[in-house]
Design a protein around this motif. Structure first.
Motif, short mmCIF file in Angstrom:
data_model
loop_
_atom_site.label_atom_id
_atom_site.label_comp_id
_atom_site.label_asym_id
_atom_site.label_seq_id
_atom_site.Cartn_x
_atom_site.Cartn_y
_atom_site.Cartn_z
N UNK A 83 0.83 -1.21 0.00
CA UNK A 83 0.00 0.00 0.00
C UNK A 83 0.86 1.26 0.00
N UNK A 84 1.95 1.23 0.75
CA UNK A 84 2.83 2.40 0.79
C UNK A 84 3.55 2.59 -0.55
N UNK A 85 3.89 1.50 -1.20
CA UNK A 85 4.50 1.63 -2.53
C UNK A 85 3.50 2.20 -3.52
N UNK A 86 2.25 1.80 -3.41
CA UNK A 86 1.21 2.34 -4.27
C UNK A 86 1.08 3.85 -4.06
N UNK A 108 8.02 14.71 -0.80
CA UNK A 108 8.94 13.92 0.04
C UNK A 108 8.15 13.13 1.08
N UNK A 109 8.12 11.83 0.94
CA UNK A 109 7.50 10.98 1.96
C UNK A 109 8.52 9.95 2.46
N UNK A 110 9.77 10.37 2.48
CA UNK A 110 10.83 9.46 2.91
C UNK A 110 10.66 9.03 4.37
N UNK A 111 9.89 9.83 5.13
CA UNK A 111 9.67 9.45 6.54
C UNK A 111 8.84 8.18 6.66
N UNK A 112 8.23 7.75 5.55
CA UNK A 112 7.44 6.52 5.57
C UNK A 112 8.26 5.30 5.14
N UNK A 113 9.50 5.51 4.76
CA UNK A 113 10.30 4.41 4.23
C UNK A 113 10.43 3.25 5.20
N UNK A 114 10.54 3.56 6.48
CA UNK A 114 10.72 2.49 7.47
C UNK A 114 9.47 2.30 8.33
#
Length: 232
Positions: A83-86, A108-114
């Protein structure tokens, strides 16, 4: 996990939270779902902090809950990651459209990477802070009786044995704690409202409420409600 000692728990006299499998898995589910709300996640974290101190709240996890969690956790993690990749793909497409009209810079949604890893870490902490509620030898027979009588959470046409094992385990363990003198609040939390709460969505079906009442057990459909009922 923390050792289960009736005398020790009674001596603490802290409120007790009985966890269902779905409530643990919910902590890790796809954060892009419309039903996910920030206050609920804060309640999860607040209760975890309290549980890790033990003096504020005791959390119980039935053996069956541990088993079911292990059966489903990988699938839930994969769904959240997908879902996050979508979301990333959709934002990239929107950014490209905006750029065509002269707006620059990717979102920038890099804070969701982990995020998936951090969510799993939260659940691991819940398990570490929890006390196992062991499944006594008579529990399967009690659960089967509940299934055969279609008593909540069982219902006709549904394989409810696992849910009934969870309920019977908590009734058994809380009964032992009450018998030893526990006076504090006890709350069972499960987001499986369809089987436990029915049409109301917040109060137990009457037959299970009748089982909970002698033990002064309450039901919460989510962690926010559990936090409120526990007085935390």
């Amino acid at each position: 996990m923390q050792p289960f000692e009736v005398g020790g728990i009674v001596a603490l006299n802290a409120p007790v939270l009985c966890l269902d499998t779905c409530s643990l898995l919910d902590m890790m589910r796809d954060p892009t779902r419309d039903t996910v709300r920030e206050p609920e996640r804060r309640a999860i974290y607040d209760l975890l902090t309290a549980a890790e101190g033990r003096a504020a709240v005791i959390t119980l996890v039935a053996d069956q809950v541990v088993t079911e969690f292990g059966e489903h956790v990988d699938e839930v993690e994969k769904e959240a990651a997908k879902a996050l990749q979508k979301l990333r793909d959709e934002l990239a497409r929107i950014d490209a459209v905006a750029a065509a009209y002269g707006s620059g810079g990717p979102t920038d949604i890099s804070h969701l990477d982990d995020h998936v890893t951090r969510a799993r870490g939260i659940v691991d902490r819940w398990f570490a802070a929890a006390t196992p509620a062991a499944q006594a030898g008579h529990i399967p027979a009690n659960a089967w009786r509940r299934v055969s009588q279609a008593r909540t959470p069982a219902r006709k046409g549904k394989d409810s044995m696992k849910d009934c094992v969870v309920v019977e385990t908590y009734l058994d363990v809380v009964g032992a704690l009450r018998g030893a003198g526990l006076q504090s609040k006890v709350v069972f939390v499960s987001s499986n409202k369809k089987d436990y709460a029915g049409e109301t969505g917040s109060t137990l079906k009457p037959d299970l409420a009748a089982d909970f009442a002698p033990l002064s057990m309450e039901y919460a459909p989510n962690m926010g409600a559990a936090k409120h009922l526990l007085g935390l």
